[in-house]
Scaffold this active site. Structure first.
Site, PDB file in Angstrom:
ATOM      1  N   ASP A   1      -9.599  13.633  -4.684  1.00 47.31           N
ATOM      2  CA  ASP A   1      -8.409  13.118  -5.362  1.00 47.31           C
ATOM      3  C   ASP A   1      -7.308  14.145  -5.108  1.00 47.31           C
ATOM      4  O   ASP A   1      -7.376  15.274  -5.616  1.00 47.31           O
ATOM      5  CB  ASP A   1      -8.708  12.976  -6.862  1.00 47.31           C
ATOM      6  CG  ASP A   1      -7.471  12.543  -7.643  1.00 47.31           C
ATOM      7  OD1 ASP A   1      -6.369  12.501  -7.058  1.00 47.31           O
ATOM      8  OD2 ASP A   1      -7.617  12.273  -8.852  1.00 47.31           O
ATOM      9  N   VAL A   2      -6.313  13.758  -4.303  1.00 46.30           N
ATOM     10  CA  VAL A   2      -5.300  14.746  -3.900  1.00 46.30           C
ATOM     11  C   VAL A   2      -4.448  15.242  -5.079  1.00 46.30           C
ATOM     12  O   VAL A   2      -3.742  16.238  -4.958  1.00 46.30           O
ATOM     13  CB  VAL A   2      -4.366  14.217  -2.783  1.00 46.30           C
ATOM     14  CG1 VAL A   2      -5.115  14.076  -1.473  1.00 46.30           C
ATOM     15  CG2 VAL A   2      -3.703  12.903  -3.189  1.00 46.30           C
TER      16      VAL A   2
ATOM     17  N   ASP B   1     -10.053  11.258   1.063  1.00 43.07           N
ATOM     18  CA  ASP B   1      -9.661  10.004   0.422  1.00 43.07           C
ATOM     19  C   ASP B   1     -10.396   9.890  -0.900  1.00 43.07           C
ATOM     20  O   ASP B   1     -11.436  10.517  -1.103  1.00 43.07           O
ATOM     21  CB  ASP B   1     -10.025   8.809   1.324  1.00 43.07           C
ATOM     22  CG  ASP B   1      -9.099   7.618   1.091  1.00 43.07           C
ATOM     23  OD1 ASP B   1      -8.339   7.270   2.008  1.00 43.07           O
ATOM     24  OD2 ASP B   1      -9.132   7.051  -0.025  1.00 43.07           O
TER      25      ASP B   1
ATOM     26  N   LYS C   1       9.153   8.776  -2.073  1.00 44.76           N
ATOM     27  CA  LYS C   1       9.134   9.029  -0.622  1.00 44.76           C
ATOM     28  C   LYS C   1      10.375   9.827  -0.199  1.00 44.76           C
ATOM     29  O   LYS C   1      10.330  10.627   0.737  1.00 44.76           O
ATOM     30  CB  LYS C   1       9.038   7.701   0.143  1.00 44.76           C
ATOM     31  CG  LYS C   1       7.668   7.041   0.030  1.00 44.76           C
ATOM     32  CD  LYS C   1       6.567   7.874   0.681  1.00 44.76           C
ATOM     33  CE  LYS C   1       5.247   7.150   0.774  1.00 44.76           C
ATOM     34  NZ  LYS C   1       4.173   7.982   1.356  1.00 44.76           N
TER      35      LYS C   1
ATOM     36  N   TYR D   1       8.600   4.036  -5.724  1.00 42.91           N
ATOM     37  CA  TYR D   1       8.125   4.292  -4.373  1.00 42.91           C
ATOM     38  C   TYR D   1       9.225   4.948  -3.535  1.00 42.91           C
ATOM     39  O   TYR D   1       9.012   5.996  -2.908  1.00 42.91           O
ATOM     40  CB  TYR D   1       7.684   2.967  -3.741  1.00 42.91           C
ATOM     41  CG  TYR D   1       7.045   3.129  -2.383  1.00 42.91           C
ATOM     42  CD1 TYR D   1       5.767   3.666  -2.263  1.00 42.91           C
ATOM     43  CD2 TYR D   1       7.723   2.741  -1.233  1.00 42.91           C
ATOM     44  CE1 TYR D   1       5.173   3.807  -1.019  1.00 42.91           C
ATOM     45  CE2 TYR D   1       7.144   2.881   0.015  1.00 42.91           C
ATOM     46  CZ  TYR D   1       5.862   3.412   0.131  1.00 42.91           C
ATOM     47  OH  TYR D   1       5.295   3.561   1.349  1.00 42.91           O
TER      48      TYR D   1
END
Ligand SMILES: [Zn+2]
Length: 653
Positions: free
Chosen positions: A456-457, A436, A554, A550
């Site tokens: 940080d992905v 996270d 997704k 969003y």
């Protein structure tokens, strides 16, 4: 060794002082490791009838000397124990039963298997450790002569006998023949040290006195300043994951594999005679349960397993009873390029094996300097490994947890759905890696089976290095739950904010694509097949106005997952998607937002939370249960699926 006794800190009465003295030796890793060693004190108490009774308080099994309190001791009728010492033979099972029947408290823990030895000694207080210094000296070819030279007539020497009734009887014989008023200790060859006294302080001080003398002897043969270990290239994550897969195959179940490459370990594994000195046996037979008799030197797991089966064949008939063979996988791997790997059914087990073997390396190194490390015989080691009491533990052990020995990576694990998934997977036995941006991720779960990393992905370099650290810690990867995501404040497309769009795509899609690419080689090596669950959204099948970025992101990640399901099926990796909706216990929903949204719909907050077909509230835990089930064998035949976790939506159904 420093005397740490303090009368001010010592507890009350004989039992309090015994517990305190136990913690003093238990807190010293060169004396006692992970549940090893035991202590006792004898006292007279009144039983419920008011009659005086002599009691032996001995360490209860399952308690650790480092943290034991008075409740960790088992109170036994001393007179009964002395009667037991007069019989000619007692099997381990009989002894365990008799010890339980001699308890004054039915709820007390099982007494230590060395209880009869404690009972045999006439002194009130007894301390027993498996000190490195004693193991080093007694594991020499001429160990008995060295002990005699170091301690003179202050100790009596007992040849190696397995713990239990036979050891107590052997010690009683030695005591009868050799002990005198000046005897302050018993040295058990290849095993450890017993000291005793009128109270725990005296037993403790005698313990330190003898250990200090042994350490002084070791110091006379001190090594020259150690040369730095040769630099080696770090193994790749795929190399480690492949080795973990081979070890898991040999074990017949997934195993956690931890790598250790500290300077001392690197120097030990660089020894030219590594294969020879490291395969003579453990520092004391007791360690076999955690380390097996010998490490795997090199990487030939199948060869190791064959040699283990041969060892079982060589010894099992001698015992005259049916023995259940243990799995033939190594618990310690030593390799000049890898350093040391420790293997176990859980991360905690790998830690215990690591601690024990670090001390073993010290004992071997010192023993070789003093003339040659000669541990207990293969027969003795086998007998302890296949001890009745250990076999009974195996028979009693229930089915392992669903994800025992497996490793799950969860992104977004500091809060909400990610945190709930991390907890649910851990509760089912998995070791968990949590990522996270929020530093709170390091505290998502307690214990050895959790590694929380601030990542940080969207930062590829950070992802690569975190993944590498995770593989060094647990050995590989079996499950990935992609839960990290952002929901940028809603806006109509006519007012689209390009930065918000870009951020949504970067976090919700791009980062998952990179995560897939980086984790695929590891998932393909998962012993039971890899599993991936992506947290998408009800917005995918039923988009809402004002949430273009969003919903589109997704939808894209859902499509990415479907392609992964197609591409990875041949590697045994299942990829599924869940579509949650209205999960209000996440960081996205504050009470104000919730109240405003409910008001917009003309509902109370409670009504708003349950505005779905089932009129049910969907929580992070609800989603985590679905994710955990999808990772389990219940869904072994499911990949590419999209599962709503939304209470039922008439726009989706
Ligand atoms: Zn012992």
């Amino acid at each position: 060794m420093r005397n740490r006794w303090s009368d001010a800190d010592a507890g009350d009465g004989p039992l309090g002082q015994c517990a305190y003295g136990s913690r003093l030796i238990g807190g010293e890793p060169t004396l006692v490791l992970h549940g090893g060693g035991n202590t006792s004190v004898k006292a007279e108490i009144a039983d419920v009838t008011g009659a005086p009774v002599e009691v032996l308080y001995v360490k209860g099994s399952g308690h650790d000397l480092a943290s034991i309190g008075p409740e960790g001791f088992a109170p036994l009728r001393l007179a009964r124990l002395r009667e037991l010492l007069t019989v000619t033979a007692l099997s381990d099972a009989q002894m365990v039963n008799e010890l339980r029947c001699a308890l004054l408290d039915a709820s007390a823990p099982d007494p230590s298997v060395e209880a009869l030895l404690h009972a045999m000694l006439p002194h009130r207080a007894v301390q027993h450790s498996h000190a490195d210094a004693i193991l080093t000296l007694t594991n020499l070819a001429d160990g008995e002569a060295v002990i005699r030279d170091v301690f003179g007539d202050d100790v009596a020497i007992v040849p190696y006998v397995m713990p239990g009734f036979d050891l107590a009887v052997r010690c009683a014989e030695v005591w009868r023949d050799r002990a005198h008023a000046g005897t302050i200790g018993l040295v058990l060859l290849n095993h450890g040290l017993f000291t005793f006294g009128d109270d725990t302080r005296e037993a403790y001080e005698r313990h330190l006195d003898l250990i200090t003398r042994a350490e002084r002897r070791l110091a006379e043969h001190n090594a020259p300043a150690p040369a730095p270990a040769p630099a080696r290239a770090r193994p790749t994550s795929a190399e480690l994951a492949l080795l973990r897969r081979e070890i898991s195959e040999a074990a017949g179940r997934p195993m956690i594999v931890a790598r250790h490459a500290d300077e001392d370990t690197a120097r030990f594994v660089a020894r030219a005679d590594l294969a020879e000195v490291a395969t003579r046996g453990p520092a004391t037979p007791d360690h076999v349960i955690r380390t097996k008799r010998v490490p795997l030197v090199g990487r030939d797991v199948a060869g190791y397993a064959d040699r283990y089966r041969e060892y079982f064949e060589r010894h099992h008939r001698r015992r005259g009873t049916e023995l259940k063979p243990l799995d033939p996988a190594p618990r310690i791997v030593l390799d000049p390029d890898l350093g040391m790997l420790t293997v176990g059914g859980s991360a905690k087990d790998t830690d215990v094996a690591r601690d024990i073997y670090r001390h073993t390396m010290d004992v071997i190194t010192a023993g070789e300097r003093l003339g040659g490390y000669r541990p207990a015989s293969e027969e003795h080691i086998f007998d302890l490994e296949y001890w009745d009491l250990e076999q009974a533990k195996l028979r009693r052990a229930g089915a392992p947890q669903a994800f025992a020995g497996e490793v799950a990576l969860v992104t977004g694990a500091a809060s909400g759905i990610g945190r709930a998934c991390a907890r649910a997977l851990a509760a089912a036995g998995a070791s968990v890696v949590g990522w996270d941006l929020d530093a709170g991720v390091t505290r998502t779960l307690p214990g050895a089976g959790y590694l929380g990393q601030v990542v940080d992905v969207t930062d590829r370099a950070a992802v690569e290095s975190a993944l590498r650290a995770a593989v060094e810690r647990f050995g590989g990867l079996d499950m990935v739950v992609a839960s990290a995501g952002v929901f940028k404040a809603g806006a109509p497309i006519s007012a689209l904010d390009a930065d918000a769009w870009r951020t949504s795509m970067a976090v919700n899609v791009d980062s998952v694509a990179v995560l897939f690419r980086e984790t695929h080689p590891l998932l393909a090596l998962a012993p039971r097949g890899g599993r991936v669950v992506v947290i998408a959204s009800r917005n995918v099948p039923a988009p809402g106005p004002g949430a273009a970025a969003y919903s589109a992101s997704k939808a894209a990640v859902t499509q990415l997952s479907r392609v992964a399901a197609l591409e990875w099926a041949a590697d045994g990796i299942r990829v599924n998607v869940v579509h949650p909706d209205a999960v209000f216990d996440t960081g996205l929903w504050t009470e104000e937002v919730l109240a405003k949204r409910a008001a917009d719909y003309g509902m109370t907050v409670e009504e708003y939370k349950r505005r779905n077909l089932l009129r049910t509230e969907v929580s992070s835990t609800t989603v985590a249960q679905a994710v955990t089930r999808l990772c389990s064998d219940d869904f072994a035949a499911t990949t590419g699926a999209q599962i709503p976790v939304d209470g039922g939506s008439e726009r989706v159904v």
